[in-house]
Design a protein around this motif. Sequence first.
Motif, PDB file in Angstrom:
ATOM      1  N   MET B 147      66.703  -4.838   3.451  1.00  0.00           N
ATOM      2  CA  MET B 147      65.513  -5.578   3.902  1.00  0.00           C
ATOM      3  C   MET B 147      64.575  -4.688   4.698  1.00  0.00           C
ATOM      4  SD  MET B 147      66.508  -9.500   4.774  1.00  0.00           S
ATOM      5  CE  MET B 147      67.729  -9.138   5.978  1.00  0.00           C
ATOM      6  N   HIS B 148      65.162  -3.739   5.417  1.00  0.00           N
ATOM      7  CA  HIS B 148      64.313  -2.861   6.222  1.00  0.00           C
ATOM      8  C   HIS B 148      63.536  -1.852   5.386  1.00  0.00           C
ATOM      9  CE1 HIS B 148      64.621  -3.868  10.436  1.00  0.00           C
ATOM     10  NE2 HIS B 148      65.794  -4.393  10.116  1.00  0.00           N
ATOM     11  N   LYS B 149      63.892  -1.762   4.137  1.00  0.00           N
ATOM     12  CA  LYS B 149      63.105  -0.894   3.247  1.00  0.00           C
ATOM     13  C   LYS B 149      61.915  -1.652   2.658  1.00  0.00           C
ATOM     14  CE  LYS B 149      66.997   2.051   2.037  1.00  0.00           C
ATOM     15  NZ  LYS B 149      68.016   2.336   1.034  1.00  0.00           N
ATOM     16  N   LEU B 150      61.891  -2.956   2.852  1.00  0.00           N
ATOM     17  CA  LEU B 150      60.783  -3.759   2.329  1.00  0.00           C
ATOM     18  C   LEU B 150      59.575  -3.643   3.252  1.00  0.00           C
ATOM     19  CD1 LEU B 150      62.614  -7.135   1.535  1.00  0.00           C
ATOM     20  CD2 LEU B 150      61.940  -5.381  -0.119  1.00  0.00           C
ATOM     21  N   PRO B 151      58.371  -3.810   2.695  1.00  0.00           N
ATOM     22  CA  PRO B 151      57.196  -3.953   3.566  1.00  0.00           C
ATOM     23  C   PRO B 151      57.394  -5.177   4.467  1.00  0.00           C
ATOM     24  CG  PRO B 151      56.524  -3.622   1.291  1.00  0.00           C
ATOM     25  CD  PRO B 151      58.006  -3.831   1.273  1.00  0.00           C
ATOM     26  N   PRO B 152      56.861  -5.131   5.704  1.00  0.00           N
ATOM     27  CA  PRO B 152      57.122  -6.226   6.653  1.00  0.00           C
ATOM     28  C   PRO B 152      56.790  -7.622   6.129  1.00  0.00           C
ATOM     29  CG  PRO B 152      56.054  -4.386   7.759  1.00  0.00           C
ATOM     30  CD  PRO B 152      56.085  -4.052   6.311  1.00  0.00           C
ATOM     31  N   ARG B 153      55.676  -7.757   5.420  1.00  0.00           N
ATOM     32  CA  ARG B 153      55.288  -9.095   4.955  1.00  0.00           C
ATOM     33  C   ARG B 153      56.262  -9.620   3.897  1.00  0.00           C
ATOM     34  NH1 ARG B 153      52.231 -11.899   8.062  1.00  0.00           N
ATOM     35  NH2 ARG B 153      50.744 -12.733   6.586  1.00  0.00           N
ATOM     36  N   GLN B 154      56.751  -8.734   3.068  1.00  0.00           N
ATOM     37  CA  GLN B 154      57.748  -9.158   2.074  1.00  0.00           C
ATOM     38  C   GLN B 154      59.040  -9.579   2.769  1.00  0.00           C
ATOM     39  OE1 GLN B 154      58.450  -6.479  -1.217  1.00  0.00           O
ATOM     40  NE2 GLN B 154      56.268  -6.053  -1.468  1.00  0.00           N
ATOM     41  N   ARG B 155      59.412  -8.815   3.784  1.00  0.00           N
ATOM     42  CA  ARG B 155      60.634  -9.145   4.519  1.00  0.00           C
ATOM     43  C   ARG B 155      60.494 -10.507   5.200  1.00  0.00           C
ATOM     44  NH1 ARG B 155      61.259  -4.646   7.481  1.00  0.00           N
ATOM     45  NH2 ARG B 155      60.254  -5.458   9.333  1.00  0.00           N
ATOM     46  N   GLU B 156      59.344 -10.730   5.811  1.00  0.00           N
ATOM     47  CA  GLU B 156      59.109 -12.013   6.482  1.00  0.00           C
ATOM     48  C   GLU B 156      59.213 -13.173   5.489  1.00  0.00           C
ATOM     49  OE1 GLU B 156      55.286 -11.871   8.395  1.00  0.00           O
ATOM     50  OE2 GLU B 156      55.828 -10.108   9.567  1.00  0.00           O
ATOM     51  N   ALA B 157      58.542 -12.995   4.344  1.00  0.00           N
ATOM     52  CA  ALA B 157      58.554 -14.071   3.347  1.00  0.00           C
ATOM     53  C   ALA B 157      59.979 -14.353   2.873  1.00  0.00           C
ATOM     54  CB  ALA B 157      57.671 -13.698   2.161  1.00  0.00           C
ATOM     55  N   PHE B 158      60.722 -13.294   2.626  1.00  0.00           N
ATOM     56  CA  PHE B 158      62.098 -13.472   2.149  1.00  0.00           C
ATOM     57  C   PHE B 158      62.957 -14.176   3.203  1.00  0.00           C
ATOM     58  CE2 PHE B 158      66.504 -11.997   1.776  1.00  0.00           C
ATOM     59  CZ  PHE B 158      66.782 -12.419   0.485  1.00  0.00           C
ATOM     60  N   LEU B 160      62.028 -16.063   5.792  1.00  0.00           N
ATOM     61  CA  LEU B 160      61.628 -17.447   6.071  1.00  0.00           C
ATOM     62  C   LEU B 160      62.021 -18.382   4.936  1.00  0.00           C
ATOM     63  CD1 LEU B 160      58.120 -16.738   7.618  1.00  0.00           C
ATOM     64  CD2 LEU B 160      60.029 -17.800   8.804  1.00  0.00           C
ATOM     65  N   ARG B 161      61.854 -17.913   3.710  1.00  0.00           N
ATOM     66  CA  ARG B 161      62.171 -18.770   2.559  1.00  0.00           C
ATOM     67  C   ARG B 161      63.682 -18.894   2.381  1.00  0.00           C
ATOM     68  NH1 ARG B 161      60.892 -21.616  -0.367  1.00  0.00           N
ATOM     69  NH2 ARG B 161      60.420 -20.931  -2.459  1.00  0.00           N
ATOM     70  N   THR B 162      64.366 -17.773   2.479  1.00  0.00           N
ATOM     71  CA  THR B 162      65.796 -17.780   2.144  1.00  0.00           C
ATOM     72  C   THR B 162      66.665 -18.199   3.329  1.00  0.00           C
ATOM     73  OG1 THR B 162      65.388 -15.977   0.596  1.00  0.00           O
ATOM     74  CG2 THR B 162      67.665 -16.370   1.215  1.00  0.00           C
ATOM     75  N   GLY B 170      55.380 -24.232   4.354  1.00  0.00           N
ATOM     76  CA  GLY B 170      55.852 -23.914   5.706  1.00  0.00           C
ATOM     77  C   GLY B 170      55.859 -22.425   5.971  1.00  0.00           C
ATOM     78  N   THR B 171      56.258 -21.661   4.963  1.00  0.00           N
ATOM     79  CA  THR B 171      56.259 -20.198   5.110  1.00  0.00           C
ATOM     80  C   THR B 171      54.833 -19.683   5.287  1.00  0.00           C
ATOM     81  OG1 THR B 171      58.203 -20.137   3.695  1.00  0.00           O
ATOM     82  CG2 THR B 171      57.096 -18.054   4.083  1.00  0.00           C
ATOM     83  N   ALA B 172      53.899 -20.280   4.537  1.00  0.00           N
ATOM     84  CA  ALA B 172      52.496 -19.869   4.658  1.00  0.00           C
ATOM     85  C   ALA B 172      51.983 -20.136   6.070  1.00  0.00           C
ATOM     86  CB  ALA B 172      51.648 -20.613   3.630  1.00  0.00           C
ATOM     87  N   THR B 173      52.345 -21.290   6.620  1.00  0.00           N
ATOM     88  CA  THR B 173      51.939 -21.602   7.998  1.00  0.00           C
ATOM     89  C   THR B 173      52.555 -20.609   8.973  1.00  0.00           C
ATOM     90  OG1 THR B 173      51.805 -23.935   7.437  1.00  0.00           O
ATOM     91  CG2 THR B 173      51.938 -23.403   9.775  1.00  0.00           C
ATOM     92  N   ALA B 174      53.842 -20.334   8.785  1.00  0.00           N
ATOM     93  CA  ALA B 174      54.536 -19.417   9.697  1.00  0.00           C
ATOM     94  C   ALA B 174      53.984 -17.995   9.609  1.00  0.00           C
ATOM     95  CB  ALA B 174      56.032 -19.420   9.393  1.00  0.00           C
ATOM     96  N   MET B 175      53.581 -17.602   8.402  1.00  0.00           N
ATOM     97  CA  MET B 175      53.089 -16.230   8.229  1.00  0.00           C
ATOM     98  C   MET B 175      51.583 -16.118   8.431  1.00  0.00           C
ATOM     99  SD  MET B 175      55.303 -14.913   4.947  1.00  0.00           S
ATOM    100  CE  MET B 175      54.506 -13.315   4.904  1.00  0.00           C
ATOM    101  N   GLY B 176      50.919 -17.259   8.467  1.00  0.00           N
ATOM    102  CA  GLY B 176      49.468 -17.233   8.642  1.00  0.00           C
ATOM    103  C   GLY B 176      48.753 -16.662   7.427  1.00  0.00           C
ATOM    104  N   CYS B 177      49.240 -17.043   6.235  1.00  0.00           N
ATOM    105  CA  CYS B 177      48.584 -16.570   5.009  1.00  0.00           C
ATOM    106  C   CYS B 177      48.584 -17.693   3.979  1.00  0.00           C
ATOM    107  CB  CYS B 177      49.306 -15.323   4.475  1.00  0.00           C
ATOM    108  SG  CYS B 177      50.991 -15.632   3.954  1.00  0.00           S
ATOM    109  N   SER B 178      48.059 -17.396   2.814  1.00  0.00           N
ATOM    110  CA  SER B 178      47.973 -18.441   1.778  1.00  0.00           C
ATOM    111  C   SER B 178      49.332 -18.624   1.089  1.00  0.00           C
ATOM    112  CB  SER B 178      46.928 -18.056   0.745  1.00  0.00           C
ATOM    113  OG  SER B 178      47.389 -16.947  -0.007  1.00  0.00           O
TER     114      SER B 178
END
Lengths: 149, 202
Positions: B147-158, B160-162, B170-178
């Motif tokens: 996971m630490h090899k992932l870009p931060p936004r990908q890691r966050e999405a993974f 929060l979702r998983t 909910g993930t979009a709200t938590a990440m502040g993106c679409s």
Amino acid sequence: MKEPRKYTHDQDETGLTKPEFDKTELNEPELDERFAGQAKELFDDSVERLDAATLSRLNKGRHQALVELQKTGLAGQWALWMPATGIAAAALVAVVILQGPGIEGPSLPAESVTDFEILLGEDSLEMLEELEFYSWIDPQDFETDNNVG
Amino acid sequence: MNACAGVYAVSCSREQPTGTKTLQRERQLNQFLAEVERRALRFAEIAVRDRDEALDLVQDAMIKLARKYVDKPTHEWAPLFYRILQNGVRDWHRRQLVRNRVMVWFGGVAGGDDDYDVVAQAPDPAGRTPERDLQSHEAMRGLEAAMHKLPPRQREAFMLRTFEGLDVAGTATAMGCSQGSVKTHYFRAIHSLREQLGEHWQ
């Protein structure tokens, strides 16, 4: 209707349950789902293994947050009453200004209005010159009026 | 956490806390935090790789939620809480970046990944066999490394979702993106992780 996945659960020598999949039957979304499921299982397992000292610190942190909530709640309640209190205070001040006896300075008896008319009349300057006399005669009149009454 | 799935559009309305309602809110907040705190800690710990720092970040997030967002509807708390936590993690990384640059400038040794001893950070086992603990721990360690090899936004999405079970909204709200960005980040993350861990996990 989606067909149920075909897999069985098996236990290895360590007692850890592992789902056994036939990979050839899984498409990409299913493989993703399976991977996510395994990752979540590991994560949940790591959550369950948190030690007591850490849990205690988490507990303290939560209580600190609740204390903050109480502070915010009290401030919030006070803020809620602020407008009403302000309006009431403003209304009270308005009533006092309009009707209160002490705001306009010392109260004057009704006769004073007449006295002012006299003072502002044509003879006012002469009267001012004899102010000492009038100030002596006024109490005399008062006493006389009381005796008559 | 799955119970939090639903519509996460953050409302502009605030419920006015009065009397018993405040007490009820306090009880609800306590329950919410008790449910989420352990997972949030692991979430932060994976992100910053330091338990003490993670504890501080979680506590800050709890306090900020209590101070600012407790009047929001309860179903919005989870994404809001994770958004606060995410912001805290990002700020922490920024501070670390600055600190490391300063340390390098002055010739000091910046704390890198090598300083993180996963075994030393391992929690006490609670009624499990050592073999299973070890196996699970090793697998989680591998997942964290990947996971630490992932870009931060990908890691966050993974995560929060998983891990947190938030849905796309909910993930979009938590990440502040679409929501579209969430789907893209998640898709890329899971495929990258599968590629990295495929040999061990298939």
